[in-house]
Design a protein around this motif. Sequence first.
Motif, PDB file in Angstrom:
ATOM      1  N   GLY A 102       0.789  -1.223   0.000  1.00  0.00           N
ATOM      2  CA  GLY A 102       0.000   0.000   0.000  1.00  0.00           C
ATOM      3  C   GLY A 102       0.822   1.274   0.000  1.00  0.00           C
ATOM      4  O   GLY A 102       0.275   2.370  -0.077  1.00  0.00           O
ATOM      5  N   GLU A 103       2.164   1.167   0.084  1.00  0.00           N
ATOM      6  CA  GLU A 103       3.049   2.327   0.050  1.00  0.00           C
ATOM      7  C   GLU A 103       3.864   2.341  -1.229  1.00  0.00           C
ATOM      8  O   GLU A 103       4.096   1.294  -1.838  1.00  0.00           O
ATOM      9  N   HIS A 104       4.305   3.540  -1.612  1.00  0.00           N
ATOM     10  CA  HIS A 104       5.235   3.668  -2.723  1.00  0.00           C
ATOM     11  C   HIS A 104       6.654   3.798  -2.172  1.00  0.00           C
ATOM     12  O   HIS A 104       6.888   4.503  -1.193  1.00  0.00           O
ATOM     13  N   TRP A 105       7.578   3.105  -2.821  1.00  0.00           N
ATOM     14  CA  TRP A 105       8.973   3.100  -2.407  1.00  0.00           C
ATOM     15  C   TRP A 105       9.869   3.522  -3.562  1.00  0.00           C
ATOM     16  O   TRP A 105       9.662   3.108  -4.705  1.00  0.00           O
ATOM     17  N   VAL A 106      10.876   4.344  -3.262  1.00  0.00           N
ATOM     18  CA  VAL A 106      11.925   4.670  -4.222  1.00  0.00           C
ATOM     19  C   VAL A 106      12.915   3.511  -4.248  1.00  0.00           C
ATOM     20  O   VAL A 106      13.443   3.112  -3.208  1.00  0.00           O
ATOM     21  N   ALA A 107      13.134   2.941  -5.434  1.00  0.00           N
ATOM     22  CA  ALA A 107      14.079   1.837  -5.606  1.00  0.00           C
ATOM     23  C   ALA A 107      15.043   2.218  -6.725  1.00  0.00           C
ATOM     24  O   ALA A 107      14.683   2.195  -7.895  1.00  0.00           O
ATOM     25  N   ASP A 108      16.275   2.562  -6.348  1.00  0.00           N
ATOM     26  CA  ASP A 108      17.237   3.130  -7.288  1.00  0.00           C
ATOM     27  C   ASP A 108      18.554   2.362  -7.200  1.00  0.00           C
ATOM     28  O   ASP A 108      19.274   2.460  -6.209  1.00  0.00           O
ATOM     29  N   VAL A 109      18.873   1.601  -8.239  1.00  0.00           N
ATOM     30  CA  VAL A 109      20.130   0.843  -8.251  1.00  0.00           C
ATOM     31  C   VAL A 109      21.142   1.448  -9.220  1.00  0.00           C
ATOM     32  O   VAL A 109      22.164   0.827  -9.511  1.00  0.00           O
ATOM     33  N   GLY A 110      20.902   2.686  -9.690  1.00  0.00           N
ATOM     34  CA  GLY A 110      21.766   3.238 -10.730  1.00  0.00           C
ATOM     35  C   GLY A 110      22.234   4.651 -10.521  1.00  0.00           C
ATOM     36  O   GLY A 110      22.594   5.323 -11.485  1.00  0.00           O
ATOM     37  N   PHE A 111      22.280   5.144  -9.267  1.00  0.00           N
ATOM     38  CA  PHE A 111      22.685   6.535  -9.081  1.00  0.00           C
ATOM     39  C   PHE A 111      24.191   6.693  -8.926  1.00  0.00           C
ATOM     40  O   PHE A 111      24.721   7.774  -9.052  1.00  0.00           O
ATOM     41  N   GLY A 112      24.921   5.633  -8.680  1.00  0.00           N
ATOM     42  CA  GLY A 112      26.363   5.759  -8.524  1.00  0.00           C
ATOM     43  C   GLY A 112      26.731   6.118  -7.093  1.00  0.00           C
ATOM     44  O   GLY A 112      25.875   6.356  -6.238  1.00  0.00           O
ATOM     45  N   GLY A 113      28.023   6.157  -6.833  1.00  0.00           N
ATOM     46  CA  GLY A 113      28.469   6.455  -5.479  1.00  0.00           C
ATOM     47  C   GLY A 113      28.137   5.336  -4.527  1.00  0.00           C
ATOM     48  O   GLY A 113      28.242   4.161  -4.874  1.00  0.00           O
ATOM     49  N   ASP A 114      27.716   5.700  -3.315  1.00  0.00           N
ATOM     50  CA  ASP A 114      27.389   4.640  -2.379  1.00  0.00           C
ATOM     51  C   ASP A 114      25.976   4.115  -2.620  1.00  0.00           C
ATOM     52  O   ASP A 114      25.262   4.581  -3.496  1.00  0.00           O
ATOM     53  N   PHE A 115      25.584   3.163  -1.828  1.00  0.00           N
ATOM     54  CA  PHE A 115      24.313   2.472  -2.010  1.00  0.00           C
ATOM     55  C   PHE A 115      23.141   3.395  -1.683  1.00  0.00           C
ATOM     56  O   PHE A 115      23.035   3.917  -0.575  1.00  0.00           O
ATOM     57  N   THR A 116      22.255   3.647  -2.659  1.00  0.00           N
ATOM     58  CA  THR A 116      21.034   4.414  -2.416  1.00  0.00           C
ATOM     59  C   THR A 116      19.972   3.456  -1.906  1.00  0.00           C
ATOM     60  O   THR A 116      19.562   2.547  -2.616  1.00  0.00           O
ATOM     61  N   PRO A 117      19.510   3.627  -0.662  1.00  0.00           N
ATOM     62  CA  PRO A 117      18.636   2.614  -0.059  1.00  0.00           C
ATOM     63  C   PRO A 117      17.207   2.682  -0.596  1.00  0.00           C
ATOM     64  O   PRO A 117      16.754   3.738  -1.045  1.00  0.00           O
ATOM     65  N   PRO A 118      16.487   1.571  -0.564  1.00  0.00           N
ATOM     66  CA  PRO A 118      15.038   1.636  -0.810  1.00  0.00           C
ATOM     67  C   PRO A 118      14.408   2.535   0.248  1.00  0.00           C
ATOM     68  O   PRO A 118      14.712   2.395   1.440  1.00  0.00           O
ATOM     69  N   MET A 119      13.567   3.473  -0.179  1.00  0.00           N
ATOM     70  CA  MET A 119      13.005   4.448   0.751  1.00  0.00           C
ATOM     71  C   MET A 119      11.512   4.615   0.519  1.00  0.00           C
ATOM     72  O   MET A 119      11.082   4.793  -0.631  1.00  0.00           O
ATOM     73  N   PRO A 120      10.698   4.569   1.569  1.00  0.00           N
ATOM     74  CA  PRO A 120       9.275   4.873   1.391  1.00  0.00           C
ATOM     75  C   PRO A 120       9.106   6.322   0.972  1.00  0.00           C
ATOM     76  O   PRO A 120       9.882   7.195   1.371  1.00  0.00           O
ATOM     77  N   LEU A 121       8.106   6.584   0.168  1.00  0.00           N
ATOM     78  CA  LEU A 121       7.857   7.948  -0.316  1.00  0.00           C
ATOM     79  C   LEU A 121       7.200   8.749   0.803  1.00  0.00           C
ATOM     80  O   LEU A 121       5.995   9.052   0.769  1.00  0.00           O
ATOM     81  N   VAL A 122       8.013   9.073   1.801  1.00  0.00           N
ATOM     82  CA  VAL A 122       7.569   9.802   2.988  1.00  0.00           C
ATOM     83  C   VAL A 122       8.575  10.915   3.260  1.00  0.00           C
ATOM     84  O   VAL A 122       9.778  10.660   3.308  1.00  0.00           O
ATOM     85  N   ALA A 123       8.119  12.121   3.439  1.00  0.00           N
ATOM     86  CA  ALA A 123       9.012  13.255   3.646  1.00  0.00           C
ATOM     87  C   ALA A 123       9.617  13.226   5.048  1.00  0.00           C
ATOM     88  O   ALA A 123       8.926  12.997   6.039  1.00  0.00           O
ATOM     89  N   GLY A 124      10.947  13.438   5.107  1.00  0.00           N
ATOM     90  CA  GLY A 124      11.617  13.659   6.376  1.00  0.00           C
ATOM     91  C   GLY A 124      12.109  12.433   7.101  1.00  0.00           C
ATOM     92  O   GLY A 124      12.773  12.556   8.137  1.00  0.00           O
TER      93      GLY A 124
END
Length: 208
Positions: free
Chosen positions: A60-82
């Motif tokens: 029921g939530e949206h998550w940011v899933a990014d495996v291609g930004f480079g640098g260190d590991f960009t974690p899966p993140m719920p679309l929640v501010a702050g």
Amino acid sequence: MFDKLVTRRRGGYCFEQNQLFLRMLRHIGFEVRSLLARVWLMVEDVPPLTHTFNLVKLGGEHWVADVGFGGDFTPPMPLVAGRAVEVPGGILYRLIEDQRGWVLQRDGGTGWQDQYSFLLTPVELVDLEMANHWTCTRPGTRFTALRIVSRALADGRAGIIDRHLSVTQNRSTQEREITEPEEYRAALADIFGLRLSAEEVAALGLFG
């Protein structure tokens, strides 16, 4: 893309990595779609849409899933501010909202820094094709002017930009210039798992 990234282990960038990841997620049953983003690193004006990542619906939530930004590991993140998320090496990530839309920020110990901004506007394959073409062919962009290698480590990141090697582990960074082709080949193999021939390294034009 599978042959390049997985079979031949040659690496890639966001338009390849995140598209392959999206297709894998869909294949195993996730509801997922592509988004486009503006990268705010080292810019003086509004940047173009040169990054893509995935938005996954889970529980029921949206998550940011990014495996291609480079640098260190960009974690899966719920679309929640702050809500801050910590990754190995003590790096923090969070999402905020401002006049640009959603903004991904990173804190590596010196305060929050904008990484990229995005809207939730639907993205079509033709939008990805156009953004990918511009990013990988326009003269003077990061991907056409520089030779870039990047890898997330268990406790940080490693990268080579042209001949400059940087390795960050637990917020401690070591940097040096690579002066010889064989040293460059060894760094690619030992740190990044990339095996290039002497002829391939010579073709990069990095060493007189």
